[in-house]
Design a protein around this motif. Structure first.
Motif, PDB file in Angstrom:
ATOM      1  N   THR A  29       6.487   7.596   6.706  1.00 20.77           N
ATOM      2  CA  THR A  29       7.013   8.780   6.024  1.00 20.77           C
ATOM      3  C   THR A  29       6.728   8.689   4.526  1.00 20.77           C
ATOM      4  OG1 THR A  29       8.798   8.824   7.644  1.00 20.77           O
ATOM      5  CG2 THR A  29       9.106  10.155   5.670  1.00 20.77           C
ATOM      6  N   SER A  30       6.342   9.821   3.918  1.00 17.72           N
ATOM      7  CA  SER A  30       6.014   9.854   2.486  1.00 17.72           C
ATOM      8  C   SER A  30       6.845  10.898   1.752  1.00 17.72           C
ATOM      9  CB  SER A  30       4.539  10.192   2.275  1.00 17.72           C
ATOM     10  OG  SER A  30       3.719   9.185   2.794  1.00 17.72           O
ATOM     11  N   HIS A  31       7.062  10.641   0.469  1.00 20.37           N
ATOM     12  CA  HIS A  31       7.671  11.611  -0.446  1.00 20.37           C
ATOM     13  C   HIS A  31       6.866  11.591  -1.740  1.00 20.37           C
ATOM     14  CE1 HIS A  31      11.073  11.174   2.342  1.00 20.37           C
ATOM     15  NE2 HIS A  31      11.365  12.403   1.950  1.00 20.37           N
ATOM     16  N   ARG A  35      12.974   6.062  -1.353  1.00 19.99           N
ATOM     17  CA  ARG A  35      12.084   7.225  -1.387  1.00 19.99           C
ATOM     18  C   ARG A  35      11.584   7.448  -2.808  1.00 19.99           C
ATOM     19  NH1 ARG A  35      16.210   9.094   2.290  1.00 19.99           N
ATOM     20  NH2 ARG A  35      15.250   9.427   4.331  1.00 19.99           N
ATOM     21  N   TYR A  36      10.298   7.589  -2.933  1.00 17.93           N
ATOM     22  CA  TYR A  36       9.679   7.850  -4.234  1.00 17.93           C
ATOM     23  C   TYR A  36      10.115   9.228  -4.718  1.00 17.93           C
ATOM     24  CZ  TYR A  36       5.995   7.993  -7.768  1.00 17.93           C
ATOM     25  OH  TYR A  36       5.305   8.061  -8.948  1.00 17.93           O
ATOM     26  N   ARG A  45       0.876  -1.184   0.000  1.00 13.31           N
ATOM     27  CA  ARG A  45       0.000   0.000   0.000  1.00 13.31           C
ATOM     28  C   ARG A  45       0.905   1.223   0.000  1.00 13.31           C
ATOM     29  NH1 ARG A  45      -5.115   0.234   0.665  1.00 13.31           N
ATOM     30  NH2 ARG A  45      -5.286  -1.749   1.766  1.00 13.31           N
ATOM     31  N   LEU A  46       1.101   1.790  -1.186  1.00 14.88           N
ATOM     32  CA  LEU A  46       2.047   2.892  -1.352  1.00 14.88           C
ATOM     33  C   LEU A  46       1.472   4.233  -0.913  1.00 14.88           C
ATOM     34  CD1 LEU A  46       3.619   1.926  -4.790  1.00 14.88           C
ATOM     35  CD2 LEU A  46       4.331   1.259  -2.488  1.00 14.88           C
ATOM     36  N   ALA A  47       0.162   4.354  -0.961  1.00 16.19           N
ATOM     37  CA  ALA A  47      -0.532   5.587  -0.558  1.00 16.19           C
ATOM     38  C   ALA A  47      -1.985   5.209  -0.321  1.00 16.19           C
ATOM     39  CB  ALA A  47      -0.421   6.647  -1.659  1.00 16.19           C
ATOM     40  N   PRO A  48      -2.769   6.083   0.335  1.00 15.46           N
ATOM     41  CA  PRO A  48      -4.190   5.764   0.493  1.00 15.46           C
ATOM     42  C   PRO A  48      -4.835   5.495  -0.868  1.00 15.46           C
ATOM     43  CG  PRO A  48      -3.595   7.637   1.858  1.00 15.46           C
ATOM     44  CD  PRO A  48      -2.401   7.339   0.984  1.00 15.46           C
ATOM     45  N   GLY A  49      -5.429   4.333  -1.007  1.00 18.83           N
ATOM     46  CA  GLY A  49      -6.084   3.964  -2.263  1.00 18.83           C
ATOM     47  C   GLY A  49      -5.143   3.508  -3.364  1.00 18.83           C
ATOM     48  N   VAL A  50      -3.839   3.410  -3.082  1.00 20.82           N
ATOM     49  CA  VAL A  50      -2.869   2.978  -4.101  1.00 20.82           C
ATOM     50  C   VAL A  50      -2.178   1.699  -3.619  1.00 20.82           C
ATOM     51  CG1 VAL A  50      -0.806   3.551  -5.433  1.00 20.82           C
ATOM     52  CG2 VAL A  50      -2.452   5.347  -4.851  1.00 20.82           C
ATOM     53  N   MET A  51      -2.554   0.588  -4.233  1.00 18.91           N
ATOM     54  CA  MET A  51      -1.953  -0.709  -3.918  1.00 18.91           C
ATOM     55  C   MET A  51      -1.116  -1.134  -5.124  1.00 18.91           C
ATOM     56  SD  MET A  51      -1.933  -3.021  -1.478  1.00 18.91           S
ATOM     57  CE  MET A  51      -3.463  -3.069  -0.589  1.00 18.91           C
ATOM     58  N   ALA A  52       0.130  -1.497  -4.879  1.00 19.68           N
ATOM     59  CA  ALA A  52       1.012  -1.911  -5.974  1.00 19.68           C
ATOM     60  C   ALA A  52       0.867  -3.398  -6.257  1.00 19.68           C
ATOM     61  CB  ALA A  52       2.458  -1.588  -5.630  1.00 19.68           C
ATOM     62  N   LEU A  53       1.108  -3.757  -7.494  1.00 21.76           N
ATOM     63  CA  LEU A  53       1.140  -5.141  -7.956  1.00 21.76           C
ATOM     64  C   LEU A  53       2.605  -5.520  -8.109  1.00 21.76           C
ATOM     65  CD1 LEU A  53       0.025  -7.657  -9.606  1.00 21.76           C
ATOM     66  CD2 LEU A  53       0.262  -6.198 -11.601  1.00 21.76           C
ATOM     67  N   GLY A  54       2.999  -6.674  -7.579  1.00 25.17           N
ATOM     68  CA  GLY A  54       4.385  -7.098  -7.659  1.00 25.17           C
ATOM     69  C   GLY A  54       4.602  -8.211  -8.665  1.00 25.17           C
ATOM     70  N   LEU A  55       5.765  -8.198  -9.308  1.00 29.51           N
ATOM     71  CA  LEU A  55       6.187  -9.253 -10.218  1.00 29.51           C
ATOM     72  C   LEU A  55       7.580  -9.689  -9.799  1.00 29.51           C
ATOM     73  CD1 LEU A  55       5.546 -10.826 -12.903  1.00 29.51           C
ATOM     74  CD2 LEU A  55       6.914  -9.063 -14.048  1.00 29.51           C
ATOM     75  N   HIS A  66       4.437   6.402   0.231  1.00 30.42           N
ATOM     76  CA  HIS A  66       5.206   6.022   1.409  1.00 30.42           C
ATOM     77  C   HIS A  66       6.617   5.599   1.018  1.00 30.42           C
ATOM     78  CE1 HIS A  66       1.937   6.082   4.303  1.00 30.42           C
ATOM     79  NE2 HIS A  66       1.172   5.467   3.413  1.00 30.42           N
ATOM     80  N   ASP A  67       7.569   5.905   1.898  1.00 28.16           N
ATOM     81  CA  ASP A  67       8.912   5.344   1.737  1.00 28.16           C
ATOM     82  C   ASP A  67       8.807   3.836   1.950  1.00 28.16           C
ATOM     83  OD1 ASP A  67       9.691   7.989   1.593  1.00 28.16           O
ATOM     84  OD2 ASP A  67      10.899   7.940   3.426  1.00 28.16           O
TER      85      ASP A  67
END
Length: 183
Positions: free
Chosen positions: A124-126, A166-167, A50-60, A130-131
């Motif tokens: 922490t976010s950039h 950090r993004y 969960r990289l941010a509220p409402g943002v879920m990453a897909l992993g490969l 999220h970091d």
């Protein structure tokens, strides 16, 4: 395909569950390659990124390895993708999350290492994401025969290192020591 091995693309598709229509697609040209180091496995990573509220990453995950007993090598790398508007975007490109290698005499004696990396989201976010905290744990072993010729393990002290990703507004830059070997 060539005398040296094979190179291939991966295309990721996001498909609507109900209509089966392709909603997003992303072509990753030349992402997979095999030669003396071959692809063992390609799989989705179902971790909760969960990289941010409402943002879920897909992993490969892509696992590669050689077939050498004297100089074994394997590596598993992770890429993360997010749905951004109507596009699928790569946000983490080729972070090594597992690996092993070393050199030995194929009987017993040698020097070997293995590494595992676990990821956690930092508060922490950039740039709105999220970091990511990457904890790397490395173990070593220097086996050798004892006076009776029996192979004995000689593990070293495990080492832990922590990295903060950090993004930067488009991607998470990967520290040089955690970058993939391949493409």
């Amino acid at each position: 395909s060539s005398d040296d091995g094979h190179v291939g693309d991966i295309e990721l598709l996001v498909v609507d569950r109900n209509s089966l229509q392709v909603r997003q697609r992303l072509l990753q040209p030349g992402l997979i390659a095999d030669d003396a180091i071959a692809i063992r496995k390609i799989e989705f990573d179902t971790g909760r990124y969960r990289l941010a509220p409402g943002v879920m990453a897909l992993g490969l995950r892509i696992e590669i390895a050689n077939h050498s007993q004297a100089n074994p090598f394997s590596e598993t790398d992770l890429r993360l993708y997010v749905l951004a508007g109507d596009a699928l975007r790569l946000v983490l490109d080729g972070l090594v999350v597992a690996g092993n290698g070393g050199e030995g005499d194929t009987n017993c004696a040698g020097s070997f290492h293995s590494t595992e990396v676990s990821l956690a989201m930092s508060p922490t976010s950039h740039h709105g994401y999220h970091d990511i905290v990457a904890l790397e744990r490395t173990q070593t072993d220097d086996p050798s025969p004892d006076k009776d010729g029996e192979c004995q393990s000689h593990p070293g002290k495990p080492m832990n290192r922590t990295y903060r990703l950090r993004y930067d507004g488009s991607r998470y830059p990967v520290p040089e020591v955690l970058k993939v070997m391949g493409p």
